[in-house]
Design a protein around this motif. Structure first.
Motif, short mmCIF file in Angstrom:
data_model
loop_
_atom_site.label_atom_id
_atom_site.label_comp_id
_atom_site.label_asym_id
_atom_site.label_seq_id
_atom_site.Cartn_x
_atom_site.Cartn_y
_atom_site.Cartn_z
N CYS A 24 0.82 -1.22 0.00
CA CYS A 24 0.00 0.00 0.00
C CYS A 24 0.85 1.26 0.00
CB CYS A 24 -0.93 0.01 1.21
SG CYS A 24 -2.28 -1.15 1.06
N THR A 25 2.04 1.21 0.55
CA THR A 25 2.87 2.41 0.59
C THR A 25 3.45 2.77 -0.77
OG1 THR A 25 4.86 1.18 1.21
CG2 THR A 25 3.53 2.10 3.00
N ILE A 26 3.48 1.83 -1.70
CA ILE A 26 4.06 2.12 -3.01
C ILE A 26 3.01 2.21 -4.11
CG2 ILE A 26 6.31 1.16 -2.42
CD1 ILE A 26 5.57 -1.34 -3.97
N ILE A 27 1.73 2.21 -3.75
CA ILE A 27 0.66 2.35 -4.74
C ILE A 27 0.38 3.84 -4.96
CG2 ILE A 27 -1.78 1.97 -5.20
CD1 ILE A 27 -1.62 -0.60 -3.67
N PRO A 28 0.40 4.29 -6.21
CA PRO A 28 0.05 5.70 -6.47
C PRO A 28 -1.39 6.00 -6.06
CG PRO A 28 1.09 4.71 -8.39
CD PRO A 28 0.81 3.60 -7.42
N LEU A 35 -4.97 -1.75 -7.99
CA LEU A 35 -3.76 -2.52 -7.72
C LEU A 35 -3.92 -3.48 -6.54
CD1 LEU A 35 -1.13 0.23 -8.48
CD2 LEU A 35 -1.79 -1.71 -9.88
N MET A 36 -4.73 -3.12 -5.54
CA MET A 36 -5.00 -4.08 -4.47
C MET A 36 -5.84 -5.25 -4.99
SD MET A 36 -3.37 -3.60 -1.73
CE MET A 36 -4.17 -4.71 -0.60
N GLY A 37 -6.72 -4.97 -5.95
CA GLY A 37 -7.48 -6.05 -6.57
C GLY A 37 -6.57 -7.03 -7.30
N ILE A 38 -5.59 -6.49 -8.02
CA ILE A 38 -4.62 -7.35 -8.71
C ILE A 38 -3.81 -8.15 -7.69
CG2 ILE A 38 -2.51 -7.31 -10.10
CD1 ILE A 38 -3.77 -4.94 -11.62
N TYR A 39 -3.41 -7.51 -6.59
CA TYR A 39 -2.64 -8.17 -5.53
C TYR A 39 -3.42 -9.33 -4.93
CZ TYR A 39 -0.44 -8.60 -0.91
OH TYR A 39 0.14 -9.08 0.22
N ILE A 40 -4.67 -9.09 -4.59
CA ILE A 40 -5.50 -10.13 -3.97
C ILE A 40 -5.82 -11.23 -4.98
CG2 ILE A 40 -7.76 -10.58 -2.96
CD1 ILE A 40 -7.50 -7.78 -1.67
N PHE A 41 -6.16 -10.85 -6.22
CA PHE A 41 -6.48 -11.83 -7.25
C PHE A 41 -5.30 -12.74 -7.54
CE2 PHE A 41 -6.57 -13.03 -11.76
CZ PHE A 41 -7.71 -13.79 -11.76
N SER A 42 -4.11 -12.16 -7.71
CA SER A 42 -2.95 -12.99 -8.03
C SER A 42 -2.60 -13.91 -6.86
CB SER A 42 -1.75 -12.13 -8.41
OG SER A 42 -1.37 -11.30 -7.34
N GLY A 43 -2.77 -13.43 -5.64
CA GLY A 43 -2.52 -14.29 -4.49
C GLY A 43 -3.51 -15.44 -4.42
N SER A 44 -4.76 -15.16 -4.73
CA SER A 44 -5.79 -16.21 -4.70
C SER A 44 -5.61 -17.21 -5.83
CB SER A 44 -7.18 -15.59 -4.80
OG SER A 44 -7.42 -14.74 -3.72
N VAL A 45 -5.26 -16.73 -6.99
CA VAL A 45 -5.10 -17.61 -8.14
C VAL A 45 -3.89 -18.53 -7.97
CG1 VAL A 45 -4.52 -17.62 -10.59
CG2 VAL A 45 -6.32 -16.16 -9.76
N LEU A 46 -2.81 -18.00 -7.46
CA LEU A 46 -1.58 -18.78 -7.37
C LEU A 46 -1.44 -19.58 -6.07
CD1 LEU A 46 0.88 -16.22 -8.93
CD2 LEU A 46 -0.17 -18.20 -10.01
N GLY A 86 13.00 -3.83 -7.25
CA GLY A 86 13.87 -2.66 -7.12
C GLY A 86 13.95 -2.18 -5.68
N ASP A 87 14.52 -1.02 -5.52
CA ASP A 87 14.71 -0.41 -4.21
C ASP A 87 13.38 0.13 -3.68
OD1 ASP A 87 16.24 0.56 -2.02
OD2 ASP A 87 16.15 2.56 -2.91
N TYR A 88 13.11 -0.11 -2.42
CA TYR A 88 11.86 0.33 -1.81
C TYR A 88 11.76 1.86 -1.79
CZ TYR A 88 8.48 1.42 1.81
OH TYR A 88 7.43 1.96 2.50
N ASN A 89 12.84 2.53 -1.43
CA ASN A 89 12.81 4.00 -1.35
C ASN A 89 12.54 4.62 -2.72
OD1 ASN A 89 13.29 4.03 1.41
ND2 ASN A 89 15.49 3.87 1.09
N GLU A 90 13.07 4.02 -3.78
CA GLU A 90 12.78 4.51 -5.13
C GLU A 90 11.31 4.31 -5.49
OE1 GLU A 90 15.41 2.70 -7.92
OE2 GLU A 90 17.21 3.47 -6.93
N ALA A 91 10.75 3.18 -5.06
CA ALA A 91 9.33 2.91 -5.34
C ALA A 91 8.43 3.89 -4.61
CB ALA A 91 9.00 1.47 -4.94
N VAL A 92 8.78 4.21 -3.37
CA VAL A 92 7.98 5.18 -2.61
C VAL A 92 8.08 6.55 -3.27
CG1 VAL A 92 7.79 6.38 -0.41
CG2 VAL A 92 8.11 3.91 -0.45
#
Length: 120
Positions: A24-28, A35-46, A86-92
């Protein structure tokens, strides 16, 4: 046995909330639902794939060691994807730059981005 379960629970209880809050900290801003929907969907599918592969190999009569070794494929794939992160600080910083494109406070699109605010 019960003590091991407590230790296992305490050690892994932080894992899911930490993943979700880190993500959540790196989502625009403005793309949280998408993007949370994609996160949850991919976790459920895989999530079903490693147990399915293990069970399939067990049911066809393969050795238990082959079934357990097949799970290493998923660990190796996860490690490869981990190396590509990549780097977390760059993503933030990148997500904060994206946050400047649209803000729910002023509900105006930035001239650098043609996003239209969605009023609900």
């Amino acid at each position: 046995m019960e003590a091991k379960a407590y230790i296992w629970g305490i050690c892994l209880a932080w894992l899911h909330p930490t993943h979700a809050s880190l993500y959540c900290t790196i989502i625009p801003r403005g793309q949280e639902s998408e993007l949370m929907g994609i996160y949850i969907f991919s976790g459920s599918v895989l999530a079903w794939l490693p147990p399915f592969l293990f069970s399939f190999l067990n049911e066809i009569g393969a050795s238990m060691s082959i079934g357990l070794a097949s799970l290493n494929l998923f660990f190796a794939g996860g490690f490869i994807f981990l190396l590509m992160i990549g780097d977390y600080n760059e993503a933030v910083a990148l997500s904060q730059n994206e946050n400047m494109a649209w803000s729910p406070i002023n509900c105006q699109a930035s001239p650098t981005r043609n996003a239209q605010p969605v009023m609900t």
